[in-house]
Motif scaffolding. Sequence first.
Motif, mmCIF file in Angstrom:
data_model
loop_
_atom_site.group_PDB
_atom_site.id
_atom_site.type_symbol
_atom_site.label_atom_id
_atom_site.label_comp_id
_atom_site.label_asym_id
_atom_site.label_seq_id
_atom_site.Cartn_x
_atom_site.Cartn_y
_atom_site.Cartn_z
ATOM 1 N N PHE A 52 -0.442 -2.706 -11.445
ATOM 2 C CA PHE A 52 -1.243 -2.067 -10.852
ATOM 3 C C PHE A 52 -1.278 -2.807 -9.239
ATOM 4 N N LEU A 53 -1.623 -4.256 -9.352
ATOM 5 C CA LEU A 53 -1.527 -4.847 -7.961
ATOM 6 C C LEU A 53 -0.394 -4.545 -7.411
ATOM 7 N N LYS A 54 0.837 -4.591 -7.778
ATOM 8 C CA LYS A 54 2.023 -4.462 -6.945
ATOM 9 C C LYS A 54 1.985 -3.121 -6.428
ATOM 10 N N SER A 55 1.432 -1.889 -7.097
ATOM 11 C CA SER A 55 1.585 -0.708 -6.586
ATOM 12 C C SER A 55 0.764 -0.667 -5.421
ATOM 13 N N LEU A 56 -0.344 -1.383 -5.174
ATOM 14 C CA LEU A 56 -1.045 -1.496 -4.020
ATOM 15 C C LEU A 56 -0.777 -2.531 -3.023
ATOM 16 N N GLN A 57 0.273 -3.361 -3.458
ATOM 17 C CA GLN A 57 0.710 -4.431 -2.399
ATOM 18 C C GLN A 57 -0.490 -5.524 -2.267
ATOM 19 N N LEU A 58 -0.854 -5.758 -3.558
ATOM 20 C CA LEU A 58 -2.093 -6.739 -3.586
ATOM 21 C C LEU A 58 -1.875 -7.866 -4.606
ATOM 22 N N PHE A 59 -0.501 -7.797 -5.227
ATOM 23 C CA PHE A 59 -0.245 -9.009 -5.991
ATOM 24 C C PHE A 59 -0.059 -10.248 -5.114
ATOM 25 N N PRO A 60 -0.703 -11.451 -5.164
ATOM 26 C CA PRO A 60 -0.311 -12.626 -4.188
ATOM 27 C C PRO A 60 0.796 -13.439 -4.110
ATOM 28 N N GLU A 61 1.863 -12.829 -4.258
ATOM 29 C CA GLU A 61 3.106 -13.609 -4.378
ATOM 30 C C GLU A 61 3.397 -14.598 -3.439
#
Length: 369
Positions: A52-61
């Motif tokens: 889900f976070l990646k789908s919103l570009q919200l994963f803090p990679e």
Amino acid sequence: MKNVVIIGGGLAGLVAANYLAQLQIPVTLLERKEYPFHRVCGEYISNETIPFLKSLQLFPEQFNPPSIRQLQLTSVNGRSATLELDLGGFGISRFMFDQFLYEKAKKRGVVFHLNTEVDSVTYSKEKFEVKTKDHLLEADVVIGSFGKRSKLDVSLKRSFIQKRSPYVGVKYHIRTQHPDALIALHNFKDGYCGISNIEEGKSCLCYLTHRDNVRKFGTIKTMEEAVLYKNPFLKSIFTSAKFLFDKPEVINEISFETKSPVENHILMSGDAAGMITPLCGNGMALAIHSAKIVSELVSAFNKNEISREQLENNYADKWNSLFANRLWAGRQIQNLFGSEWASNVAVNLARHVKPIAGFLVKKTHGAPF
């Protein structure tokens, strides 16, 4: 286009703001502090949130969050067991992650009022009025994500706020020799302490204790030396680590009582809807997931696909079906922590009856979403 006011800019509020703003829904978020700031939080996020976070570009990679794959349990007297985590998680500080989400939301057009506390929320004729010291905002939808305890909880006369809670939460950031892949839960009398790594080679050390421990010894430091140090793992950490805060972050009256997901037509999200016991290490994941489901339903309401009654009923039903059992399981498992006898039982389960221990861990985690 309906407009949304979000009260509280923690994980649930910030994630919901990002989700709704990406759909071009007007969002105003009110936060009583100014970013970035620290919160009392274990700072471990279950990997169930990553899709889900990646789908919103919200994963803090970009912060290279440590990948956590093992759980260590220690008893009050220092017995230890280690379990593999099927799903695992990652570590990142709220100081860093909340700021990251805030900046993303600003770029997506969310209007922020920082250093702003809400005095009251009233609902009449399908509209909300949200009153602060300096503003009177009108909204079609209000999402409450104002954390563990709030002045609004009192004004709404929520049932849990009437019950005193004996729990105190304390958090530090430290530098110590702690493996990236490990989250540890160390028991002490009437409490337990979690430690796991976050960004920049730091560790988050966060514990829950009974207020009587603090009252008895007068200060947090004296209490730590008298109570926490009896667990040899904790004594080693506290006496060898470099502490990065001038003083600990502290929160009182942490409540794990059942809460309602909807109050006075306000959709509650994150800790405002219910808080899982910290030993389960999953409050951040629940906050993110609750932001997803509330945002999906607000989106449907915005398109007039569902009525307000359906919005509220569907949200309450979905929240309870996803989270109520996990919160209940967390409250039951907490009984295995905080005493010498019970913590030894928990460690023995983890060491000798791994299927049961693994089952208990899974009861507090959800599936990827």
